[in-house]
Enzyme design. Structure first.
Site, short mmCIF file in Angstrom:
data_model
loop_
_atom_site.label_atom_id
_atom_site.label_comp_id
_atom_site.label_asym_id
_atom_site.label_seq_id
_atom_site.Cartn_x
_atom_site.Cartn_y
_atom_site.Cartn_z
CE1 TYR A 1 1.13 -0.27 4.38
CE2 TYR A 1 -0.03 1.83 4.41
CZ TYR A 1 0.83 0.92 5.00
OH TYR A 1 1.40 1.23 6.21
CD GLU B 1 10.24 1.82 10.32
OE1 GLU B 1 10.07 2.82 9.60
OE2 GLU B 1 10.08 0.66 9.91
CE LYS C 1 3.04 3.34 3.24
NZ LYS C 1 3.16 3.46 4.69
CG LEU D 1 8.26 2.43 4.77
CD1 LEU D 1 7.89 1.14 4.03
CD2 LEU D 1 7.01 3.22 5.07
C1 LIG Z 1 6.58 1.71 9.59
C2 LIG Z 1 6.57 3.06 8.97
N1 LIG Z 1 7.71 3.77 8.93
C3 LIG Z 1 7.76 5.00 8.39
C4 LIG Z 1 6.61 5.61 7.89
C5 LIG Z 1 6.69 7.01 7.31
O1 LIG Z 1 6.64 6.97 5.91
P1 LIG Z 1 6.16 8.24 5.07
O2 LIG Z 1 6.99 9.40 5.53
O3 LIG Z 1 6.44 7.88 3.66
O4 LIG Z 1 4.71 8.45 5.37
C6 LIG Z 1 5.40 4.91 7.91
C7 LIG Z 1 4.20 5.54 7.36
O5 LIG Z 1 3.11 5.11 7.56
C8 LIG Z 1 5.38 3.60 8.45
O6 LIG Z 1 4.24 2.89 8.49
#
Ligand SMILES: Cc1ncc(COP(=O)(O)O)c(C=O)c1O
Length: 288
Positions: free
Chosen positions: A34, A180, A148, A204
């Site tokens: 997603y 994270e 993701k 991610l």
């Molecule tokens: C596990 C995880 N890390 C980092 C992020 C941040 O990603 P982004 O800045 O692309 O929204 C998300 C966003 O939902 C996430 O689910």
């Protein structure tokens, strides 16, 4: 609240009309990926970066992208017209589609494509001013956190643990290193230096993270992408989480203890302001 309009496999319908097979591999195996893409003033923010990450996620699960960038752009644009709000986010997901249950891929794949838009809910000003609480938890996820994937059960359990502790986010620790948040990346401030864990299989690659790093470099702020130990996490002057919907949000207590002064610090407050400047320029069509 459900959105009033969704996109499902080529049609724009109400959520009640949107029907997916009970044998969809997304439902049975969480076999899908997603994206969440913010839109400001109804313009999609960092669209090419989000679509590149979608491509990478799909390639990792060996599913071809059912749509070209133009097709995704058109679907998102139509969904954004369903709400009056200027600032919204698009949720989109692609699964390996319906097939008789078998772990191995089906011979013929009919991917399921689902998307909708919802108004963005920003953190309340009082919350932004005070910062939020976080707790640390062991990172119980797998070894491909760079995908993701819709398989978010570990993230759900870790976030629930944070919620039950009265915290907004769980900060994940793997082998004594910070990875994270359960749905965010993490930034640390040590004096004038910004630090964030490096990209790799355990985090991610956040689009917001990349923009914050980009802004730091553009404005001469020292920024290190390197491994961060649990010990360092607990000694940081400042902490913040980053995500497309939360942007950059200060964490002011960690496991019940104050982070630095217990108030959002100068370095991450400056980066938040730079992020808002960038958004303003984006709305004005000055940057992509
Ligand atoms: C596990 C995880 N890390 C980092 C992020 C941040 O990603 P982004 O800045 O692309 O929204 C998300 C966003 O939902 C996430 O689910």
């Amino acid at each position: 609240m459900y959105p009033s309009l969704v996109y499902l496999n080529g049609a724009f319908v109400s959520p009640e009309e949107a029907r997916v097979s009970a044998f969809d591999r997304g439902f049975v195996f969480a076999d899908g990926v997603y994206e969440v893409i913010p839109a400001y003033g109804k313009r999609l923010f960092r669209l090419s970066q989000h679509l590149a990450r979608l491509d990478a996620s799909l390639a990792s699960i060996r599913l071809s992208n059912p749509l070209a960038a133009k097709g995704w752009g058109e679907i998102c644009a139509r969904l954004l017209t369903a709400n009056s709000a200027d600032d919204q986010y698009i949720y989109l997901q692609v699964t390996r589609g319906p097939a008789p249950r078998d772990h191995a891929f089906p011979a013929e794949t009919r991917p399921t494509v689902f998307a909708y838009a919802q108004p963005l809910k920003y953190p309340e000003p009082a919350q932004r001013a005070a910062g939020v609480a976080a707790i640390t938890v062991p990172d119980i996820r797998w070894q491909r956190c760079d995908i993701k994937a819709i398989a978010l059960l570990p993230n759900v359990l870790m976030r629930q643990q944070a919620t039950e502790a009265g915290a907004a986010e769980a900060i994940l620790l793997r082998d004594n290193l910070v990875t994270e948040g359960s749905a965010s990346n993490i930034f640390l401030g040590f004096g004038d230096t910004l630090v964030t864990p490096p990209k790799g299989p355990y985090i991610l690659p956040g689009v917001t993270r990349d923009l914050v790093v980009e802004l730091a470099h553009a404005h001469g702020i020292a920024c290190e992408e390197r491994a961060v130990s649990e010990n360092e996490l607990r000694k940081a002057d400042e902490l913040a989480l980053s995500s497309s919907t939360k942007e950059l949000l200060a964490i002011t207590t960690l496991d019940g203890k104050k982070v630095g002064t217990g108030k959002p610090g100068a370095l991450l407050t400056r980066l938040y302001a730079l992020y808002q400047d960038y958004k303003r320029d984006f709305r004005a069509g000055k940057v992509d």
